[in-house]
Design a protein around this motif. Sequence first.
Motif, PDB file in Angstrom:
ATOM      1  N   LYS A 147      30.063 -56.464 -59.999  1.00  9.82           N
ATOM      2  CA  LYS A 147      30.359 -56.736 -61.406  1.00  9.82           C
ATOM      3  C   LYS A 147      30.224 -58.222 -61.705  1.00  9.82           C
ATOM      4  O   LYS A 147      30.542 -59.076 -60.873  1.00  9.82           O
ATOM      5  N   LEU A 148      29.772 -58.508 -62.926  1.00  7.95           N
ATOM      6  CA  LEU A 148      29.719 -59.869 -63.425  1.00  7.95           C
ATOM      7  C   LEU A 148      31.046 -60.195 -64.102  1.00  7.95           C
ATOM      8  O   LEU A 148      31.498 -59.467 -64.987  1.00  7.95           O
ATOM      9  N   TYR A 149      31.675 -61.280 -63.665  1.00  7.11           N
ATOM     10  CA  TYR A 149      32.976 -61.705 -64.201  1.00  7.11           C
ATOM     11  C   TYR A 149      32.810 -62.985 -65.006  1.00  7.11           C
ATOM     12  O   TYR A 149      32.059 -63.882 -64.612  1.00  7.11           O
ATOM     13  N   ASN A 150      33.531 -63.084 -66.103  1.00  8.17           N
ATOM     14  CA  ASN A 150      33.691 -64.352 -66.811  1.00  8.17           C
ATOM     15  C   ASN A 150      35.069 -64.875 -66.418  1.00  8.17           C
ATOM     16  O   ASN A 150      36.093 -64.334 -66.846  1.00  8.17           O
ATOM     17  N   PHE A 151      35.106 -65.906 -65.592  1.00  8.35           N
ATOM     18  CA  PHE A 151      36.383 -66.365 -65.051  1.00  8.35           C
ATOM     19  C   PHE A 151      37.320 -66.940 -66.112  1.00  8.35           C
ATOM     20  O   PHE A 151      38.519 -67.076 -65.861  1.00  8.35           O
ATOM     21  N   LEU A 164      30.818 -60.742 -58.379  1.00  8.53           N
ATOM     22  CA  LEU A 164      31.608 -60.417 -57.207  1.00  8.53           C
ATOM     23  C   LEU A 164      31.162 -59.051 -56.685  1.00  8.53           C
ATOM     24  O   LEU A 164      31.102 -58.082 -57.435  1.00  8.53           O
ATOM     25  N   ILE A 165      30.824 -59.026 -55.410  1.00 10.80           N
ATOM     26  CA  ILE A 165      30.536 -57.765 -54.716  1.00 10.80           C
ATOM     27  C   ILE A 165      31.766 -57.460 -53.874  1.00 10.80           C
ATOM     28  O   ILE A 165      32.051 -58.175 -52.910  1.00 10.80           O
ATOM     29  N   VAL A 172      39.670 -46.438 -46.083  1.00 10.81           N
ATOM     30  CA  VAL A 172      40.852 -47.033 -46.706  1.00 10.81           C
ATOM     31  C   VAL A 172      41.114 -46.342 -48.033  1.00 10.81           C
ATOM     32  O   VAL A 172      40.246 -46.291 -48.905  1.00 10.81           O
ATOM     33  N   GLU A 173      42.292 -45.810 -48.190  1.00  9.09           N
ATOM     34  CA  GLU A 173      42.631 -45.065 -49.405  1.00  9.09           C
ATOM     35  C   GLU A 173      43.040 -46.025 -50.521  1.00  9.09           C
ATOM     36  O   GLU A 173      44.205 -46.116 -50.932  1.00  9.09           O
ATOM     37  N   PHE A 174      42.057 -46.761 -50.977  1.00  5.24           N
ATOM     38  CA  PHE A 174      42.247 -47.728 -52.053  1.00  5.24           C
ATOM     39  C   PHE A 174      40.949 -47.796 -52.837  1.00  5.24           C
ATOM     40  O   PHE A 174      39.873 -47.942 -52.264  1.00  5.24           O
ATOM     41  N   THR A 175      41.041 -47.638 -54.136  1.00  2.00           N
ATOM     42  CA  THR A 175      39.872 -47.734 -55.003  1.00  2.00           C
ATOM     43  C   THR A 175      39.929 -49.047 -55.764  1.00  2.00           C
ATOM     44  O   THR A 175      40.905 -49.311 -56.474  1.00  2.00           O
ATOM     45  N   TYR A 176      38.905 -49.855 -55.603  1.00  2.00           N
ATOM     46  CA  TYR A 176      38.903 -51.145 -56.299  1.00  2.00           C
ATOM     47  C   TYR A 176      38.337 -50.995 -57.701  1.00  2.00           C
ATOM     48  O   TYR A 176      37.246 -50.474 -57.900  1.00  2.00           O
ATOM     49  N   GLU A 177      39.092 -51.471 -58.653  1.00  2.00           N
ATOM     50  CA  GLU A 177      38.627 -51.660 -60.022  1.00  2.00           C
ATOM     51  C   GLU A 177      38.945 -53.102 -60.381  1.00  2.00           C
ATOM     52  O   GLU A 177      39.988 -53.632 -59.978  1.00  2.00           O
ATOM     53  N   PRO A 178      38.083 -53.788 -61.106  1.00  2.00           N
ATOM     54  CA  PRO A 178      38.346 -55.188 -61.451  1.00  2.00           C
ATOM     55  C   PRO A 178      39.695 -55.356 -62.136  1.00  2.00           C
ATOM     56  O   PRO A 178      40.125 -54.475 -62.894  1.00  2.00           O
ATOM     57  N   PRO A 179      40.399 -56.447 -61.864  1.00  2.00           N
ATOM     58  CA  PRO A 179      41.692 -56.670 -62.514  1.00  2.00           C
ATOM     59  C   PRO A 179      41.546 -56.798 -64.027  1.00  2.00           C
ATOM     60  O   PRO A 179      40.518 -57.260 -64.526  1.00  2.00           O
ATOM     61  N   THR A 180      42.558 -56.367 -64.734  1.00  2.00           N
ATOM     62  CA  THR A 180      42.570 -56.496 -66.188  1.00  2.00           C
ATOM     63  C   THR A 180      42.572 -57.969 -66.563  1.00  2.00           C
ATOM     64  O   THR A 180      43.355 -58.752 -66.017  1.00  2.00           O
ATOM     65  N   PRO A 181      41.695 -58.384 -67.469  1.00  2.00           N
ATOM     66  CA  PRO A 181      41.684 -59.798 -67.879  1.00  2.00           C
ATOM     67  C   PRO A 181      43.049 -60.253 -68.382  1.00  2.00           C
ATOM     68  O   PRO A 181      43.781 -59.487 -69.014  1.00  2.00           O
ATOM     69  N   THR A 182      43.357 -61.486 -68.081  1.00  4.42           N
ATOM     70  CA  THR A 182      44.635 -62.075 -68.519  1.00  4.42           C
ATOM     71  C   THR A 182      44.471 -62.882 -69.805  1.00  4.42           C
ATOM     72  O   THR A 182      45.462 -63.248 -70.433  1.00  4.42           O
ATOM     73  N   HIS A 183      43.222 -63.184 -70.182  1.00  6.49           N
ATOM     74  CA  HIS A 183      42.947 -63.998 -71.363  1.00  6.49           C
ATOM     75  C   HIS A 183      41.751 -63.410 -72.119  1.00  6.49           C
ATOM     76  O   HIS A 183      40.942 -62.686 -71.551  1.00  6.49           O
TER      77      HIS A 183
END
Length: 336
Positions: A147-151, A164-165, A172-183
Motif C-alpha cells: 500500500k501507498l501511505y501518505n505519512f 510499505l510492503i 500467524v493468526e493475524f491479518t494486517y490492515e493498514p492503521p486508521t489515519p490519525t490526521h
Amino acid sequence: MKPNSGAPRLLSLFSGCGGMDLGFKQAGYEIVWANDFNEFAGQTYARNFGDHMHVGSITEVDLTKLPQADIITGGFPCQDFSMISKRGGIETERGNLYTYFVKAVSEVRPKVFIAENVRGLLTANKGEAIKRISEDFAALGYTLNVKLYNFAKYGVAQLRERVLIVGVREDVEFTYEPPTPTHDENSYFTSGEALRGVESVLANNEHQNIKPKTRQLLELIPEGKNFSAIDPDHPLYVKGMISHVYKRLDRNKPSSTIIAGGGGGTWGYHFEEPRPLTNRERARLFGYPDDFVFEGSITEVRRQIGNSVPPVAARVVAEHILPAFTARCGATRLVA
C-alpha cells in the motif's frame, strides 16, 4: 542494548540513520541487529541506538548467521525506483539488492516483515518490479499487503508518500490492515507547529551559506510557493523540472517531501526567512526528537534525514502490529 524481556525482537536491514527503528523502539521493540553500508549513517545509528549496527554492504553479510528475530524491517535502496530519477528498477544492480532482504526473510522466518520504498516502486519497469518483488516474498509463505501511505495522515509534518510492503507469515493468526489515519487535511501537523522553538536546539542546526543572489531569489517567492512564482522575464528566474525547486514552506500546512539529494534549489526553504532549512528543521519535519543527533557534514546529514522513514509514522505502524507477536501460530507450509 540491554535485553527487553518479552519484547518483539527486530532485525533491521538497510537501516540508514534509524528513522524506522526509532519508531519501533519507541513502541517497545528490541532491536537486536542492524546493517547499513553508509559510514556516516552507521555512526549516527550507533550514537543513538547502540553497538548492534554493522556497517558494510549487505552483499558481504552472511545471511545464514543472522540472529533470531520476530520482525525484519528495512528500506532497500530506492534510487532506481524513484519518480525523480532515471529508473532502471529491477534490471539494475542496486534494484536487485531487494533480493538480500528476501534472503534474510527466508533464513530468519520472522512472523512479520516490513519493507519500505518510494512511490515509484509501484510503476517501475511498467509494474514488473513490484510484481516480481511481491512474488518473491509470497513464495516464502507470507501474506502481503502492499500500500501507498501518505505519512502526513499519521502525524508527520510532511506530505511524504511511501510504499510499505507488509508480510505476515501464513501460520500467524493475524491479518494486517493498514492503521486508521490519525490526521486528515483538516488536522495535519503543520510545518509551523513542527518548527516552533527549533532555534533553541544546538545539534545539527547550522545554517548553510548561500549566495546573495539566491537570497534575493527566495525573497521573490511567497510562503508556500516555488520557482514558478517568479516572473519568467525576471533576471533571477530559474526553470525548475520538479516542484521541489526553491519550494518554501507554508507554516499552515505540512511540508512537501524532503528529499535526500540534489543541488541548490532542492534543499527546502523556510517559510519566513529567505534561506534553506537547517538539518534540525528537516529532522523536525520527520518527527525526530531534538536529542537525536546526526553525525557527518551538513550534506551527509541532509542525505540521512531525506532517506529515512519518519519515526512518528513508524511508531503508529509498530504499535498497530504488536498483536501479531502474541497471536497463535498454526501449521505452516514448507518453503523450498
